[in-house]
Design a protein around this motif. Structure first.
Motif, short mmCIF file in Angstrom:
data_model
loop_
_atom_site.label_atom_id
_atom_site.label_comp_id
_atom_site.label_asym_id
_atom_site.label_seq_id
_atom_site.Cartn_x
_atom_site.Cartn_y
_atom_site.Cartn_z
N CYS A 5 -13.07 -11.50 -0.53
CA CYS A 5 -12.08 -10.78 -1.34
C CYS A 5 -11.12 -10.07 -0.41
CB CYS A 5 -12.77 -9.76 -2.25
SG CYS A 5 -11.61 -8.76 -3.20
N PRO A 6 -9.81 -10.31 -0.53
CA PRO A 6 -8.87 -9.74 0.44
C PRO A 6 -8.64 -8.24 0.29
CG PRO A 6 -7.67 -10.91 -1.27
CD PRO A 6 -9.13 -11.19 -1.50
N LEU A 7 -9.22 -7.60 -0.72
CA LEU A 7 -8.99 -6.16 -0.92
C LEU A 7 -10.00 -5.29 -0.18
CD1 LEU A 7 -7.96 -6.09 -4.68
CD2 LEU A 7 -6.53 -5.49 -2.72
N PRO A 42 -3.50 -1.06 -1.61
CA PRO A 42 -2.79 0.14 -1.17
C PRO A 42 -1.29 0.08 -1.42
CG PRO A 42 -3.28 -1.25 0.72
CD PRO A 42 -3.95 -1.90 -0.47
N ASP A 43 -0.77 -1.08 -1.83
CA ASP A 43 0.64 -1.22 -2.19
C ASP A 43 0.75 -1.45 -3.69
OD1 ASP A 43 1.82 -0.85 0.29
OD2 ASP A 43 1.63 -2.96 0.83
N LEU A 90 -1.86 -10.34 0.57
CA LEU A 90 -3.16 -9.71 0.75
C LEU A 90 -4.06 -10.46 1.74
CD1 LEU A 90 -4.04 -8.53 -2.88
CD2 LEU A 90 -3.39 -7.11 -0.93
N PRO A 91 -4.16 -11.79 1.69
CA PRO A 91 -5.00 -12.46 2.70
C PRO A 91 -4.51 -12.25 4.14
CG PRO A 91 -4.60 -13.91 0.84
CD PRO A 91 -3.69 -12.74 0.67
N LEU A 117 -8.33 -2.11 2.43
CA LEU A 117 -7.18 -2.45 3.28
C LEU A 117 -6.40 -1.19 3.65
CD1 LEU A 117 -5.47 -5.59 1.70
CD2 LEU A 117 -6.90 -5.48 3.74
N PRO A 118 -6.09 -1.00 4.94
CA PRO A 118 -5.15 0.06 5.30
C PRO A 118 -3.77 -0.23 4.71
CG PRO A 118 -6.42 -0.66 7.21
CD PRO A 118 -6.69 -1.65 6.11
#
Length: 324
Positions: free
Chosen positions: A270-272, A35-36, A248-249, A309-310
């Motif tokens: 997966c951190p996404l 999201p970034d 991300l994590p 992810l928000p």
């Protein structure tokens, strides 16, 4: 459940038509995209009146190869990894298995492919198609496990690894194992980690004869001037890449903690994105959609819901409030 939402993430226009509101009212967590996004797009000068120069494609593939830690000779840029998967499937053909659950295209890229569960994938020696990290459950195999799968291939068969979500952890990639003597092809996506899915850019990492075959199928100008410029600059931005891999994590952990507070167990490495399993996943999707939060349901698994992810603390708080 509307097929617009169960077929693929990102069907925000369909959600607006069905649930109301306009785009600025919605939080789209359905895609698993960062999201970034990489912030350098606005500063790039792109000449929209000229076709992409050959040197721009070379620069793009070299920048990507450097980021992947491989020789550029094995890299072919494609207008999105979806097209790379399908064209590669056309090139190699033959008998194949695709590991499920996974991205739908894995089952469509080779006509004769049949599904196989993750627990049984070592039992087959023909061409094997899988994702690592996997989508939607976030399962990750180690490079040693993938090397064992590669060794298991029969003569003439391939291991095809979709690493669309691998940029967050380069140590998990098997791209450095690709070479002219290896029956291994790796696929990478630009849009997910860099948060720029609209660029439509991906890469096939393969032996040089496969790369040559892909170039023949793609023809001249396989990617746009904008994709070449954006991709080259983004892959060269090593500072942003390192910072994003660290961030991300942490953000995924914050999502995990919030979901746990609301009684849900998040799965996936997966951190996404995260996957939750709950008997009322369909009702939960509807409830979040009425709160203008779009998530990803699954027709074949009505007990699953995937959340990206928000974008920030406010979005995370709004999701928590909607979960009740």
């Amino acid at each position: 459940m509307n097929g617009d939402w169960t077929w693929h993430g990102g069907a925000l226009a369909a959600a607006q038509r069905h649930f109301g509101g306009d785009a600025r009212d919605w939080i789209d967590l359905s895609t698993g995209i960062n999201p970034d996004p990489w912030p350098g797009v606005a500063s790039l000068a792109i000449d929209w009146q000229r076709l992409p120069e050959a040197g721009a494609l070379t620069a793009l593939e070299t920048a990507a190869a450097t980021s992947f830690g491989i020789d550029p000779a094995y890299v072919c840029a494609v207008p999105g990894s979806e097209i790379g998967l399908r064209l590669t499937g056309r090139l190699i053909g033959g008998a194949a298995h695709h590991v499920v659950p996974a991205y739908r295209t894995h089952g469509a890229m080779i006509a004769a492919s049949t599904p196989v569960g993750a627990d049984d994938m070592m039992q087959h020696g023909d061409t094997l198609i899988l994702a690592n990290p996997n989508n939607p459950d976030g399962r990750c195999l180690t490079p040693d496990m993938l090397a064992a799968l590669l060794d298991r291939r029969d003569a003439g068969s391939w291991l095809l690894v979709d690493e669309a979500f691998a940029d967050g952890d380069p140590a998990a990639s098997v791209a450095p194992l690709v070479g002219d003597g290896a029956r291994l092809i790796v696929f990478r996506s630009f849009g997910k980690f860099f948060g720029l899915a609209g660029v439509r850019l991906g890469f096939v990492i393969a032996p040089r004869d496969i790369v040559a075959g892909l170039r023949d199928l793609l023809g001249a100008w396989p990617v746009s001037a904008a994709a070449a410029a954006i991709g080259t600059a983004a892959y060269r931005d090593t500072g942003w890449i390192a910072a994003t891999r660290a961030a991300l994590p942490r953000r995924a952990a914050a999502l995990d903690a919030m979901l746990a507070r609301r009684g849900y167990t998040a799965t996936g490495a997966c951190p996404l994105f995260r996957l939750i399993e709950t008997e009322g996943a369909g009702a939960l999707f509807e409830r979040l959609a009425h709160a203008r939060i779009l998530t990803r349901p699954f027709a074949e698994r009505p007990d699953w819901l995937r959340l990206g992810l928000p974008a920030d603390a406010d979005a995370l708080a709004r999701l928590e409030a909607a979960l009740g």
